[in-house]
Design a protein around this motif. Structure first.
Motif, PDB file in Angstrom:
ATOM      1  N   ILE A  50       0.853  -1.185   0.000  1.00  0.00           N
ATOM      2  CA  ILE A  50       0.000   0.000   0.000  1.00  0.00           C
ATOM      3  C   ILE A  50       0.892   1.239   0.000  1.00  0.00           C
ATOM      4  O   ILE A  50       1.587   1.523   0.979  1.00  0.00           O
ATOM      5  CB  ILE A  50      -0.932   0.016   1.231  1.00  0.00           C
ATOM      6  N   LEU A  51       0.878   1.980  -1.106  1.00  0.00           N
ATOM      7  CA  LEU A  51       1.682   3.186  -1.249  1.00  0.00           C
ATOM      8  C   LEU A  51       0.812   4.407  -0.963  1.00  0.00           C
ATOM      9  O   LEU A  51      -0.212   4.619  -1.625  1.00  0.00           O
ATOM     10  CB  LEU A  51       2.259   3.269  -2.661  1.00  0.00           C
ATOM     11  N   VAL A  52       1.207   5.195   0.023  1.00  0.00           N
ATOM     12  CA  VAL A  52       0.426   6.359   0.431  1.00  0.00           C
ATOM     13  C   VAL A  52       1.119   7.622  -0.067  1.00  0.00           C
ATOM     14  O   VAL A  52       2.191   7.987   0.423  1.00  0.00           O
ATOM     15  CB  VAL A  52       0.260   6.420   1.962  1.00  0.00           C
ATOM     16  N   ASP A  53       0.521   8.291  -1.044  1.00  0.00           N
ATOM     17  CA  ASP A  53       1.085   9.537  -1.562  1.00  0.00           C
ATOM     18  C   ASP A  53       0.695  10.682  -0.638  1.00  0.00           C
ATOM     19  O   ASP A  53      -0.463  11.070  -0.549  1.00  0.00           O
ATOM     20  CB  ASP A  53       0.568   9.796  -2.975  1.00  0.00           C
ATOM     21  N   LEU A  79      -3.469  11.214  -0.571  1.00  0.00           N
ATOM     22  CA  LEU A  79      -3.965  12.193   0.384  1.00  0.00           C
ATOM     23  C   LEU A  79      -4.191  13.531  -0.324  1.00  0.00           C
ATOM     24  O   LEU A  79      -3.496  13.860  -1.288  1.00  0.00           O
ATOM     25  CB  LEU A  79      -2.978  12.366   1.542  1.00  0.00           C
ATOM     26  N   SER A  80      -5.147  14.312   0.166  1.00  0.00           N
ATOM     27  CA  SER A  80      -5.520  15.556  -0.500  1.00  0.00           C
ATOM     28  C   SER A  80      -4.479  16.649  -0.335  1.00  0.00           C
ATOM     29  O   SER A  80      -4.466  17.628  -1.084  1.00  0.00           O
ATOM     30  CB  SER A  80      -6.861  16.054   0.046  1.00  0.00           C
ATOM     31  N   MET A  89       1.479   7.500   7.252  1.00  0.00           N
ATOM     32  CA  MET A  89       1.594   6.113   7.692  1.00  0.00           C
ATOM     33  C   MET A  89       0.311   5.658   8.390  1.00  0.00           C
ATOM     34  O   MET A  89      -0.173   4.544   8.173  1.00  0.00           O
ATOM     35  CB  MET A  89       2.785   5.947   8.634  1.00  0.00           C
ATOM     36  N   LEU A  90      -0.257   6.538   9.203  1.00  0.00           N
ATOM     37  CA  LEU A  90      -1.510   6.213   9.883  1.00  0.00           C
ATOM     38  C   LEU A  90      -2.634   5.962   8.879  1.00  0.00           C
ATOM     39  O   LEU A  90      -3.450   5.051   9.067  1.00  0.00           O
ATOM     40  CB  LEU A  90      -1.899   7.340  10.839  1.00  0.00           C
ATOM     41  N   ALA A  91      -2.671   6.761   7.807  1.00  0.00           N
ATOM     42  CA  ALA A  91      -3.692   6.560   6.778  1.00  0.00           C
ATOM     43  C   ALA A  91      -3.573   5.168   6.178  1.00  0.00           C
ATOM     44  O   ALA A  91      -4.577   4.485   5.949  1.00  0.00           O
ATOM     45  CB  ALA A  91      -3.550   7.627   5.687  1.00  0.00           C
ATOM     46  N   GLY A  92      -2.338   4.739   5.927  1.00  0.00           N
ATOM     47  CA  GLY A  92      -2.131   3.401   5.398  1.00  0.00           C
ATOM     48  C   GLY A  92      -2.497   2.326   6.402  1.00  0.00           C
ATOM     49  O   GLY A  92      -3.169   1.345   6.057  1.00  0.00           O
ATOM     50  N   LEU A  93      -2.070   2.507   7.651  1.00  0.00           N
ATOM     51  CA  LEU A  93      -2.376   1.525   8.692  1.00  0.00           C
ATOM     52  C   LEU A  93      -3.879   1.393   8.910  1.00  0.00           C
ATOM     53  O   LEU A  93      -4.391   0.297   9.157  1.00  0.00           O
ATOM     54  CB  LEU A  93      -1.696   1.924  10.003  1.00  0.00           C
ATOM     55  N   SER A  94      -4.595   2.515   8.809  1.00  0.00           N
ATOM     56  CA  SER A  94      -6.042   2.499   9.043  1.00  0.00           C
ATOM     57  C   SER A  94      -6.800   1.793   7.927  1.00  0.00           C
ATOM     58  O   SER A  94      -7.959   1.400   8.112  1.00  0.00           O
ATOM     59  CB  SER A  94      -6.561   3.932   9.187  1.00  0.00           C
ATOM     60  N   SER A  95      -6.156   1.635   6.777  1.00  0.00           N
ATOM     61  CA  SER A  95      -6.833   1.018   5.631  1.00  0.00           C
ATOM     62  C   SER A  95      -6.551  -0.473   5.517  1.00  0.00           C
ATOM     63  O   SER A  95      -7.144  -1.147   4.677  1.00  0.00           O
ATOM     64  CB  SER A  95      -6.397   1.713   4.337  1.00  0.00           C
ATOM     65  N   THR A  96      -5.656  -0.996   6.336  1.00  0.00           N
ATOM     66  CA  THR A  96      -5.242  -2.391   6.179  1.00  0.00           C
ATOM     67  C   THR A  96      -6.285  -3.363   6.730  1.00  0.00           C
ATOM     68  O   THR A  96      -7.016  -3.043   7.661  1.00  0.00           O
ATOM     69  CB  THR A  96      -3.906  -2.649   6.883  1.00  0.00           C
TER      70      THR A  96
END
Length: 232
Positions: A50-53, A79-80, A89-96
């Motif tokens: 999961i790559l979070v831009d 991300l906007s 990183m939190l955004a990615g962790l929250s989506s797993t």
């Protein structure tokens, strides 16, 4: 600690202005995880990168989109705006949704060989497998100085951290659910990790030279991260 059978893995990688890196490092990460899974050395069943831009201003998102269409195991989150490394990183962790999650940087300074050790630690019952840098010879004098000052500042302020552990780690679903219950705003994940308990394994590794580009952690950002660690 109970042995764990077959499991799914997510790898969360924050990306900010990484156009000169990710089109080369991400295929290397995907290939390594595939080999680890197919070799039978681990019980890994399925994985997703999961790559979070994090609001990049260059072609990072375009490359992520291309990687996601090229490799079935790669996904992207955009991300906007630029929210910072920890919140990305939190955004990615929250989506797993996986049984275990690895967080790492996009520049391949985190040694891929340590991933297999983390997976084996998880299979043997560890809920946290933390990458610990045991060699900083690839860092510049300024980087070593700022890192030393950073840990010194946190120590004198009484902030609990694991020295030489940054954001290269494996975390189990149980430990991740506990971490996400903090609902912290001034996020300092590496400081929250010691507070959640669970079984911990330390995985030493040698820090590699950055593949390309420059570090995104300037002195100013390191100071801001230290302040977040103290206040949170």
């Amino acid at each position: 600690m109970a042995m764990r059978e077959f499991y799914d893995l997510d790898i969360v990688i924050p990306c900010y202005n990484e156009e000169g890196v990710i089109d080369k490092t991400i295929p290397s990460i995907v290939e390594y995880i595939q080999n680890t899974s197919q070799s039978g050395r681990t019980r890994l069943r399925h994985f997703t990168v999961i790559l979070v831009d994090d609001g990049s201003k260059d072609a990072t998102w375009h490359i992520i989109d291309h990687l996601a269409t090229t490799y079935p195991g790669v996904e992207g989150i955009k991300l906007s705006k630029n929210c910072g490394h920890q919140l990305a990183m939190l955004a990615g962790l929250s989506s797993t949704k996986a049984d275990a999650v690895i967080t790492m940087d996009a520049d391949l300074q985190d040694d891929l060989n340590a991933i297999e050790e983390m997976l084996k630690a998880y299979e043997n019952g560890a809920d946290l497998a933390l990458g610990i840098r045991n060699d900083r010879t690839t860092d510049s004098f300024l980087k070593r100085f700022t890192a030393g000052s950073y840990y010194w500042l946190l120590d004198i302020m009484g902030t609990r951290v694991i020295k030489n552990h940054a954001d290269f780690r494996l975390i189990s679903r149980k430990a991740l659910d506990a971490l996400l219950q903090h609902h912290e705003v001034n996020l300092f994940i590496r400081g929250l990790i010691p507070t959640i308990g669970f079984n911990v394994t330390l995985v030493p590794y040698k820090r590699q030279s950055r593949f390309a580009g420059e570090t995104k952690y300037t002195i100013r950002k390191m100071l801001r991260l230290a302040i977040d660690g103290i206040t949170s």
